[in-house]
Structures are given as structure tokens and as C-alpha cells.
Design an enzyme around this catalytic site. Structure first.
Site, PDB file in Angstrom:
ATOM      1  N   ASP A  69       1.613 -74.818   8.888  1.00  0.00           N
ATOM      2  CA  ASP A  69       0.270 -74.263   9.076  1.00  0.00           C
ATOM      3  C   ASP A  69      -0.794 -75.131   8.430  1.00  0.00           C
ATOM      4  O   ASP A  69      -0.489 -76.077   7.698  1.00  0.00           O
ATOM      5  CB  ASP A  69       0.200 -72.830   8.512  1.00  0.00           C
ATOM      6  CG  ASP A  69       0.985 -72.659   7.208  1.00  0.00           C
ATOM      7  OD1 ASP A  69       1.197 -73.658   6.513  1.00  0.00           O
ATOM      8  OD2 ASP A  69       1.376 -71.527   6.897  1.00  0.00           O
ATOM      9  N   ASN A 138       3.343 -60.050   0.863  1.00  0.00           N
ATOM     10  CA  ASN A 138       3.247 -59.015   1.905  1.00  0.00           C
ATOM     11  C   ASN A 138       4.242 -59.253   3.035  1.00  0.00           C
ATOM     12  O   ASN A 138       4.161 -58.612   4.077  1.00  0.00           O
ATOM     13  CB  ASN A 138       1.819 -58.946   2.457  1.00  0.00           C
ATOM     14  CG  ASN A 138       1.412 -60.217   3.187  1.00  0.00           C
ATOM     15  OD1 ASN A 138       2.181 -61.173   3.257  1.00  0.00           O
ATOM     16  ND2 ASN A 138       0.214 -60.236   3.719  1.00  0.00           N
ATOM     17  N   HIS A 140       4.695 -62.138   4.736  1.00  0.00           N
ATOM     18  CA  HIS A 140       4.362 -63.122   5.770  1.00  0.00           C
ATOM     19  C   HIS A 140       5.253 -64.360   5.638  1.00  0.00           C
ATOM     20  O   HIS A 140       5.741 -64.677   4.548  1.00  0.00           O
ATOM     21  CB  HIS A 140       2.867 -63.486   5.768  1.00  0.00           C
ATOM     22  CG  HIS A 140       2.398 -64.339   4.634  1.00  0.00           C
ATOM     23  ND1 HIS A 140       1.199 -64.127   3.987  1.00  0.00           N
ATOM     24  CD2 HIS A 140       2.934 -65.428   4.016  1.00  0.00           C
ATOM     25  CE1 HIS A 140       1.026 -65.043   3.055  1.00  0.00           C
ATOM     26  NE2 HIS A 140       2.072 -65.844   3.049  1.00  0.00           N
ATOM     27  N   GLU A 145       0.853 -62.789   9.401  1.00  0.00           N
ATOM     28  CA  GLU A 145       0.587 -61.640   8.543  1.00  0.00           C
ATOM     29  C   GLU A 145       1.150 -60.372   9.181  1.00  0.00           C
ATOM     30  O   GLU A 145       1.489 -60.360  10.372  1.00  0.00           O
ATOM     31  CB  GLU A 145      -0.934 -61.500   8.358  1.00  0.00           C
ATOM     32  CG  GLU A 145      -1.604 -62.718   7.718  1.00  0.00           C
ATOM     33  CD  GLU A 145      -1.386 -62.803   6.208  1.00  0.00           C
ATOM     34  OE1 GLU A 145      -0.406 -62.232   5.700  1.00  0.00           O
ATOM     35  OE2 GLU A 145      -2.223 -63.440   5.538  1.00  0.00           O
TER      36      GLU A 145
HETATM   37  C1  F6R Z   1       2.917 -72.230   3.338  1.00  0.00           C
HETATM   38  C2  F6R Z   1       3.113 -70.958   4.009  1.00  0.00           C
HETATM   39  C3  F6R Z   1       3.087 -69.642   3.323  1.00  0.00           C
HETATM   40  C4  F6R Z   1       3.769 -69.638   1.950  1.00  0.00           C
HETATM   41  C5  F6R Z   1       3.668 -68.251   1.320  1.00  0.00           C
HETATM   42  C6  F6R Z   1       4.223 -68.246  -0.080  1.00  0.00           C
HETATM   43  O1  F6R Z   1       3.019 -73.302   4.263  1.00  0.00           O
HETATM   44  O2  F6R Z   1       3.247 -70.994   5.188  1.00  0.00           O
HETATM   45  O3  F6R Z   1       3.705 -68.683   4.128  1.00  0.00           O
HETATM   46  O4  F6R Z   1       5.103 -70.019   2.085  1.00  0.00           O
HETATM   47  O5  F6R Z   1       2.343 -67.833   1.294  1.00  0.00           O
HETATM   48  O6  F6R Z   1       3.391 -69.021  -0.901  1.00  0.00           O
HETATM   49  P1  F6R Z   1       3.868 -69.464  -2.352  1.00  0.00           P
HETATM   50  O7  F6R Z   1       5.085 -70.295  -2.145  1.00  0.00           O
HETATM   51  O8  F6R Z   1       2.722 -70.286  -2.904  1.00  0.00           O
HETATM   52  O9  F6R Z   1       4.139 -68.229  -3.116  1.00  0.00           O
END
Ligand code: F6R
Length: 265
Positions: A69, A138, A140, A145
């Protein structure tokens, strides 16, 4: 789904790095395609891969990578763009050619066309051999989301308030966090041949419990991974703390490791 409970995030990084190394070795002839996550969860794995590159000669020269992303509106050089993040945290320290690393263009004049083109680029590369994932508190994955269609493709998505709050730690203020992203869809992610999801810390425990033991639902988007045949979930003790069958997963893992050890003998 295989569940591997480890002591801490660093131990999880070693397990995830093992999976990446296996794919690099198995696909050397055809050119391995890695799917890379950003955020803090994969950092121990990336640190371990960098160590193996420096100390053991693990090579990424034949590999390509696709990011999950990118924030809409952030140019490549922005200090919080995922384009820049992955270069600072991994690519600049290994031998993967910079031009082999693709991510959605957050500044594309037509982000919807860019999203469709990104899915085509992944397909043209032959698909992703191994996708590394983190998980949001959450539930995702990438920026899918709650409420995301389980078959969704790469597209423009809005970030929820909880994700904006989680990610505001990287920005000067909550107001600076972009509110949209270009994200691979759940359907896109499911096309990866293998998936390794890493999670650590108590704030991921509820999402991990849903991922592994909840019903499949867009309320917790990561639950769609239960449909994939080759998923390894690597969690530390804190992130595993709400798993009902915690002890069963440990037992299964011990049996598998015992069997592997006896086959090696
Ligand atoms: C990052 C991504 C997000 C993260 C998620 C967890 O490319 O796609 O889904 O993997 O938000 O973030 P962290 O690892 O910072 O807790």
C-alpha cells in the site's frame, strides 16, 4: 493456518526470515517475487534478512518486490511514504535492485486507474510467491479496514479513525496523517502463493484472536486469511494472549518440530 507462538518479536523475525529465505532459494531460477509490508511488525524480520545478507551472503539480486500500500497524496520522497520507508528499512541494505521494488503511486493523477494498473503489474510479474503481512489492532491487513469486501482488489480506501490514531505516532500530529491510501485488496492478497503474518504486543491480541479463531467476516478483514491454504501466523506471547486454543497450537508446533528433527536425523 499454522500458528507459531514465539517468545518475542525478535524471535518472530527469525521465523519470518526463514520463510523468506526458503522462497529466495526455491525460486532463484525464476526470480522470486516478494510481497512486503511496511509498519513496525516486519522490522525484526527485515533486520534479520539484512544480517543474513551481510554475514551469510543471502542474495536478493534476482528478487522483485511489491508493497501492499501507499498513502494517497504522499510523494515518494516524503519521509512517511511507504516507498521511502521500505528503502530505509530494507532495500538500501540488501542487493535487490531499487527498480525491482514496486509500490502504488500515491500521487497518481488518477488513483483509481493506478490501482487497477498495480494489480496488472503484480499479475504480469507472475504473482507474489511470499507475502509478508502485519495486522492492525482493528483487524485490517494492508489498508483493508473493517467493512472491506472479502474479494476486493487494489483500490483507493479511506482510513478509519483507529488507524489514523495508530499511525499518528509517525506524523507530527493526527491532522497530518493522510486519510486515504491505495491498498491491495483482500482478493489481491489472497492470490499470493504463501503468506506469513507477523504480530507482536498486547494491542494486537484481540485482532489475532479473531484472525485465528473468529468467524470469517469483513468486520475483521484479516479473517479472510482462513480461506488461504498456506498461511503462517507468527505471534509473540502478548499477541497470542487471547487465543483460546493457545496450548493446542504450542502442542501442534512441538509435534511438527519433533517430526522435522527426527527426519533430519
Ligand atoms: C503496512 C500495512 C498495515 C500494517 C498494520 C500494522 O504496509 O499494510 O496493514 O501492517 O497497520 O502496522 P504495525 O506493524 O506498524 O503495527
Amino acid at each position: 493456518m499454522q500458528i507459531h507462538i514465539v517468545q518475542d518479536a525478535e524471535a518472530g523475525g527469525v521465523v519470518a526470515a526463514d520463510a523468506v529465505q526458503r522462497v529466495l532459494e526455491e525460486q532463484r531460477a525464476t526470480g522470486p517475487v516478494l510481497g512486503l509490508a511496511t509498519g513496525s511488525s516486519p522490522l525484526p524480520a527485515y533486520a534479520e534478512l539484512i544480517r543474513r545478507h551481510r554475514e551469510e551472503g543471502l542474495s536478493f539480486a534476482a528478487a522483485r518486490a511489491f508493497l501492499l500500500d501507499e498513502y494517497v497524496g504522499l510523494p515518494d520522497e516524503h519521509e512517511q511514504s511507504y516507498h521511502r520507508f521500505i528503502r530505509e528499512q530494507l532495500i538500501s541494505a540488501i542487493d535487490m535492485p531499487d527498480e525491482n521494488v514496486a509500490s502504488p503511486d500515491g500521487t497518481a493523477s488518477d488513483p483509481h486507474a493506478e490501482a487497477a494498473a498495480y494489480d496488472r503489474r503484480i499479475a504480469e510479474a507472475g504473482g507474489v510467491d511470499l507475502q509478508i503481512l502485519g495486522i492492525g489492532s482493528n483487524g485490517h491487513i494492508a489498508f483493508n479496514e473493517p467493512g472491506s469486501s472479502l474479494g476486493s482488489r487494489t483500490r483507493v480506501v479511506g482510513l478509519t479513525r483507529s488507524t489514523i490514531a495508530d499511525n499518528s505516532r509517525y506524523f507530527a500530529s493526527r491532522e497530518d496523517v493522510p486519510v486515504q491510501a491505495l491498498s491491495q485488496g483482500l482478493g489481491t492478497i489472497l492470490e499470493a502463493r504463501r503468506i506469513v503474518l507477523v504480530a507482536s504486543g498486547e494491542n494486537k491480541a484481540a485482532a489475532v484472536a479473531q484472525l485465528v479463531e473468529g468467524g470469517i467476516s469483513s468486520r475483521w478483514p484479516a479473517t479472510v486469511l482462513q480461506m488461504h491454504p498456506e498461511v503462517l501466523v507468527v505471534v509473540d506471547e502478548a499477541a497470542a494472549s487471547r487465543l483460546e486454543l493457545h496450548e493446542d497450537y504450542r502442542h501442534e508446533r512441538a509435534l511438527e518440530e519433533g517430526e522435522l528433527a527426527s527426519r533430519r536425523r
